[in-house]
Each structure stands twice: as structure tokens, then as C-alpha cells.
Write a protein that holds these residues in place. Structure first.
Motif, PDB file in Angstrom:
ATOM      1  N   PHE A   2     -37.110  70.338   0.933  1.00 42.21           N
ATOM      2  CA  PHE A   2     -37.948  69.731   0.016  1.00 42.21           C
ATOM      3  C   PHE A   2     -35.991  68.866  -0.483  1.00 42.21           C
ATOM      4  CE2 PHE A   2     -41.073  73.144   0.448  1.00 42.21           C
ATOM      5  CZ  PHE A   2     -41.643  71.733   0.040  1.00 42.21           C
ATOM      6  N   MET A   3     -36.506  67.827  -0.493  1.00 38.96           N
ATOM      7  CA  MET A   3     -35.540  67.642  -0.973  1.00 38.96           C
ATOM      8  C   MET A   3     -35.420  65.872  -1.648  1.00 38.96           C
ATOM      9  SD  MET A   3     -32.364  64.187   0.896  1.00 38.96           S
ATOM     10  CE  MET A   3     -31.739  65.494   2.040  1.00 38.96           C
ATOM     11  N   THR A   4     -35.340  66.174  -3.315  1.00 39.00           N
ATOM     12  CA  THR A   4     -34.951  65.971  -4.686  1.00 39.00           C
ATOM     13  C   THR A   4     -34.191  65.779  -5.209  1.00 39.00           C
ATOM     14  OG1 THR A   4     -36.487  66.102  -6.272  1.00 39.00           O
ATOM     15  CG2 THR A   4     -36.019  68.258  -6.081  1.00 39.00           C
ATOM     16  N   THR A   5     -34.113  65.713  -6.328  1.00 44.58           N
ATOM     17  CA  THR A   5     -32.904  65.370  -7.331  1.00 44.58           C
ATOM     18  C   THR A   5     -33.082  65.705  -8.521  1.00 44.58           C
ATOM     19  OG1 THR A   5     -31.463  63.940  -8.191  1.00 44.58           O
ATOM     20  CG2 THR A   5     -33.371  63.195  -7.704  1.00 44.58           C
ATOM     21  N   ASP A   6     -31.932  65.816  -9.887  1.00 37.52           N
ATOM     22  CA  ASP A   6     -32.883  65.654 -10.717  1.00 37.52           C
ATOM     23  C   ASP A   6     -33.292  64.554 -11.553  1.00 37.52           C
ATOM     24  OD1 ASP A   6     -30.325  64.716 -10.852  1.00 37.52           O
ATOM     25  OD2 ASP A   6     -29.230  66.531 -11.593  1.00 37.52           O
ATOM     26  N   HIS A   7     -32.516  63.177 -11.294  1.00 45.53           N
ATOM     27  CA  HIS A   7     -32.511  62.157 -12.641  1.00 45.53           C
ATOM     28  C   HIS A   7     -31.505  60.784 -11.193  1.00 45.53           C
ATOM     29  CE1 HIS A   7     -28.303  61.851 -12.777  1.00 45.53           C
ATOM     30  NE2 HIS A   7     -27.882  63.230 -13.052  1.00 45.53           N
ATOM     31  N   GLY A   8     -31.820  59.715 -11.962  1.00 44.63           N
ATOM     32  CA  GLY A   8     -31.356  58.458 -11.467  1.00 44.63           C
ATOM     33  C   GLY A   8     -29.933  58.192 -11.431  1.00 44.63           C
ATOM     34  N   SER A   9     -29.651  56.672 -11.594  1.00 46.43           N
ATOM     35  CA  SER A   9     -29.186  56.151 -12.605  1.00 46.43           C
ATOM     36  C   SER A   9     -29.430  54.641 -12.681  1.00 46.43           C
ATOM     37  CB  SER A   9     -27.724  56.043 -11.660  1.00 46.43           C
ATOM     38  OG  SER A   9     -27.395  55.762 -10.643  1.00 46.43           O
ATOM     39  N   MET A  42     -35.383  57.213 -14.390  1.00 42.68           N
ATOM     40  CA  MET A  42     -37.190  58.148 -14.789  1.00 42.68           C
ATOM     41  C   MET A  42     -37.748  58.652 -13.456  1.00 42.68           C
ATOM     42  SD  MET A  42     -37.721  57.788 -18.742  1.00 42.68           S
ATOM     43  CE  MET A  42     -38.613  59.105 -18.705  1.00 42.68           C
ATOM     44  N   VAL A  43     -37.751  57.745 -12.671  1.00 40.92           N
ATOM     45  CA  VAL A  43     -39.621  58.349 -11.176  1.00 40.92           C
ATOM     46  C   VAL A  43     -37.988  58.226  -9.816  1.00 40.92           C
ATOM     47  CG1 VAL A  43     -41.024  57.129 -10.171  1.00 40.92           C
ATOM     48  CG2 VAL A  43     -40.160  56.129 -12.693  1.00 40.92           C
ATOM     49  N   ILE A  44     -38.754  59.539  -9.857  1.00 39.05           N
ATOM     50  CA  ILE A  44     -37.194  59.789  -8.087  1.00 39.05           C
ATOM     51  C   ILE A  44     -38.235  60.639  -7.507  1.00 39.05           C
ATOM     52  CG2 ILE A  44     -35.683  59.912  -9.984  1.00 39.05           C
ATOM     53  CD1 ILE A  44     -35.787  62.457 -11.500  1.00 39.05           C
ATOM     54  N   ASN A  83     -28.373  62.921  -9.160  1.00 37.28           N
ATOM     55  CA  ASN A  83     -28.358  61.400  -8.823  1.00 37.28           C
ATOM     56  C   ASN A  83     -28.965  60.722  -8.001  1.00 37.28           C
ATOM     57  OD1 ASN A  83     -27.725  59.505 -10.297  1.00 37.28           O
ATOM     58  ND2 ASN A  83     -25.393  59.109 -10.578  1.00 37.28           N
ATOM     59  N   LEU A  84     -29.725  60.861  -7.183  1.00 34.63           N
ATOM     60  CA  LEU A  84     -30.172  60.274  -6.093  1.00 34.63           C
ATOM     61  C   LEU A  84     -30.985  59.540  -6.014  1.00 34.63           C
ATOM     62  CD1 LEU A  84     -30.217  60.147  -2.523  1.00 34.63           C
ATOM     63  CD2 LEU A  84     -31.642  61.821  -2.845  1.00 34.63           C
ATOM     64  N   ARG A  85     -31.248  58.082  -6.507  1.00 35.24           N
ATOM     65  CA  ARG A  85     -32.313  58.047  -6.474  1.00 35.24           C
ATOM     66  C   ARG A  85     -33.190  57.569  -5.413  1.00 35.24           C
ATOM     67  NH1 ARG A  85     -29.147  52.003  -9.375  1.00 35.24           N
ATOM     68  NH2 ARG A  85     -30.172  50.977  -7.093  1.00 35.24           N
TER      69      ARG A  85
END
Length: 519
Positions: free
Chosen positions: A412-419, A509-511, A239-241
Motif C-alpha cells: 500500500f502506498m499513500t501519504t498524509d497530505h499534499g502541497s 486535501m485529496v490524496i 507530502n506526496l500529491r
């Protein structure tokens, strides 16, 4: 003439500074002259001033001693140190005591004026400059939004909107922030139309013409950079935007060099059990269910929905012929797990790849919905961003990364989705099996406002399993949240202005996907 500000000038030779004081008075400043530190401290107990001009070499209570006592009383009060002495140790001590600026004697009146303007007008001047710059870019953004942007252009548009959101946030201009939020709402309206028009086509052609989606993330962005013998960390912060990342990027860059910053698209629904399983399996949910029917769980089934990420990832590594790598999967769901990661971080340096799933930000957004105190602390986008930044800065994750920053590693730092912050309720009716999520639902015989959602009566068209023969999936648009008619007003008031995910918005969606190396 309007008052420019209240100045306290403390110097044991204050009588020799009458011309400078007169100069500042003529410029609209109210100046109180004092000749020693004791009187200055007494005055500051009674009087509010904007800036203190403080002589460093005074008899009795020295400038540095006076500075220390001022900072004990009024830690935020700006102090300009005026000194005859350029000796490095004097300045180091002064800077260590949090002076705002320093000037070398003999001081020129314009020099003093410039320092005062920098301190007192700095925020206003930055605000004015930011406002003018955004006004100039506003039309460009408007035209870009109305020029049918493709998936790459949407990424660039979102980057620019986040840039202005952070800049205007610093400048404290509520009027400009209101204009920007209106433009972001327009962007989300156009983005929803874009996704509605194209999503099924992208899924049908297996993503050949569309953006990079969750299930291709590892293969495309991470796998090509992994080498045996060089430790790599893949950190998935739930959940990291993108704006969260930009807010704490400067903290990361103290220890790491950013080698690539990009955005990718989360699949629908923008919810952990779909997106994160897709990342680890390297497959769309419909294919995960097909290949692993025992491990895949639909919303309405009992059991944890993300219990098999390690299993799915092992399968993806095998498929990519990377199963000879030495790798490890670590999941952080509470503070004890986080402390273990921090304490044992050096042990992971013997792996070629260490995957860390970090669940804090998602828990924060859920807690914010449930807890009144967090609703107050994160009442808007700026304070929510600030809370996430503060968490990262003081987190065991940041401390763990700092511990290994000296080694030759890549992260690598990423996320699965935002909010997204939800504001507009929309009624939705379903049977008992209908899912409870506010931004997406699936079930039989769903009744909903078609203008408020993207609907798939055949889930296969969205790359999703079909839990029941007549299942429909719906995804809420923009800032809509889906509510049942029962107890409607209670739920509307409870959930309005909370951060939710699962639907179609740029923020969800755009993360981000970031690649960095130790400096």
C-alpha cells in the motif's frame, strides 16, 4: 513552401535514390545526399540537421559504426537506419545504439515521408490532438464544477484535471496549460466553498456522510486486506500529491500490478503532525489528545510532534483486534536510513505488516523554499513533478521494492497530505504564541482577512484540540499564504511561488491510496 526540415541521407548508392530525394524536396525538406560515413561525420561537425537517414551496409565505415560515432557526437539526433538485412542481431545492435526508426530496402518514398513526419511532427501532432481533446472536455469539466459536486465527484474531477495537466505537460502547449491552470484555480475556489460549507458537519456526525478521512484510512482501506502469512508493506510517503503518483506510476508498474487506485481526504490542517498522527492513531486529533495527553503535542509545545506514531499504531491495531499480527514500524528521515531499508528489505518479509514512513518529498518541498538552486530546478509544477519522479526512480525505496517484487507481497502506498503552490499573500496578526505556518495558524486574538480563510473559533468543531481557552484555528484558501505585517514585503517575496501545506486546496486535501501486488 516553408521548410519542413533538414535531412542528411547517407548511402553508398546515393545516386540511385535521386527520385526519392526529389520526392522529399517537393514535400518541403532540404536533403543533403552523401555516399559514406566519413563525409557524414565531417558534415555533422559543421551543419545542424534534423534527421539522418543512414544505410546500414556501406563499405568502409559501416552504418552501425557510423551510427555509434554520430551518437557520441550528437546523442539526441534522430537516426533512421535503412537496411537490406532483417537479421535479428543487426536490428538488436541498431536498436541498442538508439536508432529512432528503421526501414527495409527497397524503400518507398511515402514510407520515408511517414517516418520523417512521425519523428519531426510527432510532438506537434500529439500537442494538437491533446489540445482538441481538452477543448472538448473543457465544457464538461466546467459544467461538473458548477453542478455542486459531492465528495466522490470531487475526486473524479480532480483525477480529470490531473490527467489533462500531465497530457498538456507532455505536449508543451503553454497556451493550453494557462487555460488549464485557470480552470484548476476555479476548481480550487469552488472546492474551498464546498469544504467550508461541509467540514464541521462531517466531523460532527463522525464522518458518516462525508469522505474517507485520515483517521479512518487504515481501518477502511488497508486492514481488510492484511492476512497473517502474506507480507504486506504500508508505505507512507510524506507530502506526496496525486499528480506525483501519476507521474511515476509507470516506474512502479514495471514490477507491480495496481489492484486499486483511490483518493481519500486529508483532515485539516493538512500538516504532518495532525494528518499522520490521525492515520496511525485511527483517531481525530481531539481524541488523540484526550486518550494520550502525554504523547500529543500542540504546535506551540516543545518536542517532536510525530515521535509516537508507532505507539499510536500499536493502540489502533489492538482496537481493531489485529495485535496478534507480526508487525514492524520503520521511519526513514535521511539517506543512511534509506540505505538500511534497501539493504535489509528481505528481513521484513517475515512480518505480516511492515509500516514504512518515508520523509523525502516533504524535505524536498522545504528545501525548495530554502535553497535557490532548488527553486530554479523546481520552478513550476512540471519541473517539481519531474524532480519527484526522478527522486523516486533513483531512490533506495524504489530499489528496495524491486528487490522484493518477485515475492508474493502486497504494497500500500499513500501519504498524509499534499502541497500547493502559494501566490497570494494575506495579512494575519497574532500574539507571540501564534503558530508560524503559512497555510494555517492557531492562537489567541488572531486578526485575519475572513474572506481568505476557513476559521474555527471553536477548534472542537474541526475535531482539533484547544491549546488555549480562546484559541482560533484558521486555514488558508486556494493559493493564499498568511504573512505577519512585520517585514511584510520581505516574507511575501521570499515565500511566494513556494510549495506549502496546511490549508484548503484540492492538491493538499485529496490524496492517493494505492494497493498493488507483485506481478
Amino acid at each position: 513552401m516553408s521548410t519542413q526540415g533538414e535531412i542528411l541521407w547517407v548511402d553508398d548508392e546515393i545516386d540511385s535514390l535521386k527520385s526519392q530525394i526529389m520526392f522529399l524536396t517537393n514535400k518541403g525538406y532540404i536533403v543533403t545526399p552523401l555516399s559514406n560515413g566519413y563525409d557524414a561525420l565531417e558534415l555533422l561537425k559543421e551543419k545542424i540537421v534534423d534527421v539522418v537517414l543512414l544505410d546500414e551496409s556501406m563499405p568502409g565505415l559501416t552504418g552501425l559504426e557510423t551510427l555509434g560515432k554520430i551518437k557520441e557526437m550528437l546523442p539526441q539526433l534522430p537516426v533512421v537506419m535503412i537496411t537490406k538485412n532483417e537479421a535479428e542481431n543487426i536490428m538488436e545492435e541498431a536498436l541498442g545504439s538508439q536508432i529512432t526508426d528503421y526501414l527495409i530496402k527497397p524503400v518507398n518514398p511515402n514510407q520515408v515521408l511517414l517516418s520523417l513526419k512521425k519523428i519531426m511532427d510527432g510532438k506537434r501532432l500529439v500537442s494538437e490532438k491533446t489540445t482538441v481533446a481538452y477543448q472538448q472536455d473543457f465544457r464538461n469539466l466546467f459544467m461538473a464544477l458548477n453542478d455542486n459536486p459531492n465528495h466522490e465527484e470531487w475526486k473524479e474531477l480532480y483525477k480529470r484535471l490531473v490527467y489533462w495537466e500531465l497530457e498538456i505537460g507532455k505536449s508543451d502547449s503553454s497556451e493550453m496549460m494557462e487555460v488549464l491552470q485557470t480552470q484548476k484555480a476555479e476548481a480550487n475556489s469552488e472546492f474551498f466553498k464546498y469544504i467550508s460549507k461541509n467540514y464541521a458537519g462531517w466531523i460532527k456526525d463522525n464522518n458518516k456522510t462525508g469522505p474517507l478521512f485520515s483517521h479512518k484510512l487504515f481501518e477502511t482501506k488497508i486492514a481488510p486486506h492484511i492476512k497473517a502469512g502474506q507480507p504486506t508493506f504500508m508505505i507512507v510517503v510524506d507530502n506526496l500529491r496525486y499528480d506525483h503518483w501519476k507521474a511515476f506510476q509507470s516506474i512502479i508498474t514495471e514490477s507491480f500490478r495496481i489492484t486499486e487506485e483511490d483518493l481519500y481526504y486529508s483532515i485539516l490542517p493538512t500538516a504532518t503532525q495532525y494528518c499522520r498522527n490521525a492515520i496511525f492513531a485511527g483517531m481525530m486529533p481531539i481524541d488523540i489528545e484526550k486518550h494520550f495527553p502525554l504523547e500529543w503535542k500542540n504546535d506551540d509545545e516543545d518536542g517532536g510532534k510525530n515521535l509516537y506514531e508507532e505507539f499510536f499504531f500499536a493502540n489502533q491495531l489492538k482496537h481493531l483486534k489485529m495485535d496478534k499480527l507480526k508487525w514492524q514500524y520503520v521511519k526513514i528521515t535521511n539517506n543512511d536510513d534509506a540505505k538500511l531499508l534497501e539493504d535489509n528489505i528481505h528481513n521484513y518479509l517475515t512480518n505480516d505488516l511492515t509500516v514504512v514512513v518515508y520523509n523525502f518529498v516533504d524535505m524536498l518541498s522545504h528545501a525548495r523554499t530554502e535553497m535557490e538552486v532548488l527553486k530554479e530546478l523546481a520552478g513550476d509544477e512540471i519541473s517539481y513533478r519531474s524532480l519527484v519522479t526522478s527522486w523516486f526512480e533513483h531512490s533506495p525505496l524504489h530499489r528496495a521494492l524491486r528487490k522484493i517484487a518477485e515475492k508474493n507481497i502486497q504494497v500500500f502506498m499513500t501519504t498524509d497530505h499534499g502541497s500547493t503552490k502559494v501566490k497570494t499573500p494575506s495579512k494575519c496578526v497574532g500574539d507571540r504564541q501564534t503558530t508560524a505556518n503559512l497555510r494555517y495558524k492557531h492562537g489567541r486574538n488572531l486578526q485575519f482577512e475572513s474572506r481568505d480563510v476557513l476559521a474555527f473559533k471553536d477548534p472542537k468543531l474541526a475535531g482539533l484540540p484547544t491549546p488555549n481557552v480562546s484559541s482560533t484555528f484558521i486555514f488558508a484558501k486556494e493559493d493564499v499564504f498568511l504573512c505577519y505585517p512585520n517585514n511584510y514585503n520581505h516574507y511575501v517575496n521570499y515565500y511566494r511561488n513556494t510549495f506549502q501545506h496546511g490549508g484548503v486546496s484540492i492538491e493538499e486535501m485529496v490524496i492517493p491510496i494505492i494497493r498493488m501486488e507483485s506481478k
